[in-house]
Scaffold this motif. Structure first.
Motif: not given
Length: 246
Positions: A24-29, A204-209
């Motif tokens: 997921v990408r979260v903007s303006n975090l 912020l990009d959070l990514i499963a490994v």
């Protein structure tokens, strides 16, 4: 202590996207003043090294050494990098490895404060709420800068010794055009491209490994650099290795 995070973030929506897509990408975090202070800190880094995969293995070359390298040696290096990338094992970009340089503790600067904040309850709870990961016992982080002709070929971030839990990319690129390359590109396991994101600011990009991704080739005509703070949360901090990919 003032909060690092924008209070308007919809964690439930971000968690639903991560559950569906494994990223997921979260903007303006970050709060605006915090994001601006980190950006200012990044501009003050002066000791970069190029991290690259050549046909003879991974190399870390100080930027100052690159700038004075003889043309014939430059040509040999570029040929070696191309050969490795041709085999699907390629990367070349500038790095400032905070883990290596700050082993005695983060400095009292905006960048050092953000590095420390990555292990704060505030940010770890955010990452856990979105990804469902609970064993966020340590963090490995570096600053990366992708300029013209930099790239990172397809890879996953699975790593057994440190037990990586989730990958992160905090974007601090105020200006970018997608035609310049440098996209965070995802793929199926079979190599079919899926979603892609252009570099951004305060993202912020959070990514499963286990997700396959790359950073696409940055074109020679790119008008800016792609800069980020990236790494992994891990279950076993005693087995942390220096970050080599983003």
């Amino acid at each position: 202590m003032a909060s690092w995070l924008n209070p308007t973030l919809d964690r439930a929506a971000a968690a639903a996207t991560f559950k569906a897509n494994r990223q997921v990408r979260v903007s303006n975090l970050l709060a605006e003043d915090k994001a601006a202070s980190v950006l200012q800190g990044l501009s003050q880094i002066g000791e970069w090294s190029m991290v690259c995969a050549s046909s003879s293995g991974v190399a870390i070359i100080p930027a100052a050494e690159l700038s004075t390298m003889a043309p014939e040696k430059q040509a040999t290096l570029q040929a070696s990098l191309a050969e490795s990338a041709r085999q699907g094992l390629g990367f070349a970009f500038l790095s400032y490895r905070m883990d290596d340089r700050w082993k005695g503790g983060a400095p009292d600067t905006a960048l050092g404060a953000f590095y420390s904040a990555l292990m704060s309850d505030e940010i770890r709870s955010l990452v856990s709420d979105i990804t469902g990961a609970s064993d966020l016992n340590g963090v490995a982080a570096q600053v990366t800068r992708f300029g013209p002709s930099h790239y990172l070929t397809r890879h996953k971030d699975e790593h057994t010794p440190a037990k990586r839990q989730v990958a992160f990319i905090w974007g601090f690129t105020p200006q970018w055009h997608p035609d310049w390359g440098g996209l965070l590109q995802f793929f199926t396991d079979a190599g079919t491209p899926t979603i892609a994101y252009a570099p951004g600011f305060n993202t912020l990009d959070l990514i499963a490994v286990d997700q396959v991704r790359s950073t696409t080739f940055v074109t020679p005509f790119a008008g800016a650099v792609r800069q980020a703070i990236n790494g992994w949360y891990v279950a076993d901090p005693a087995a942390l290795d220096a970050p080599a990919q983003t």
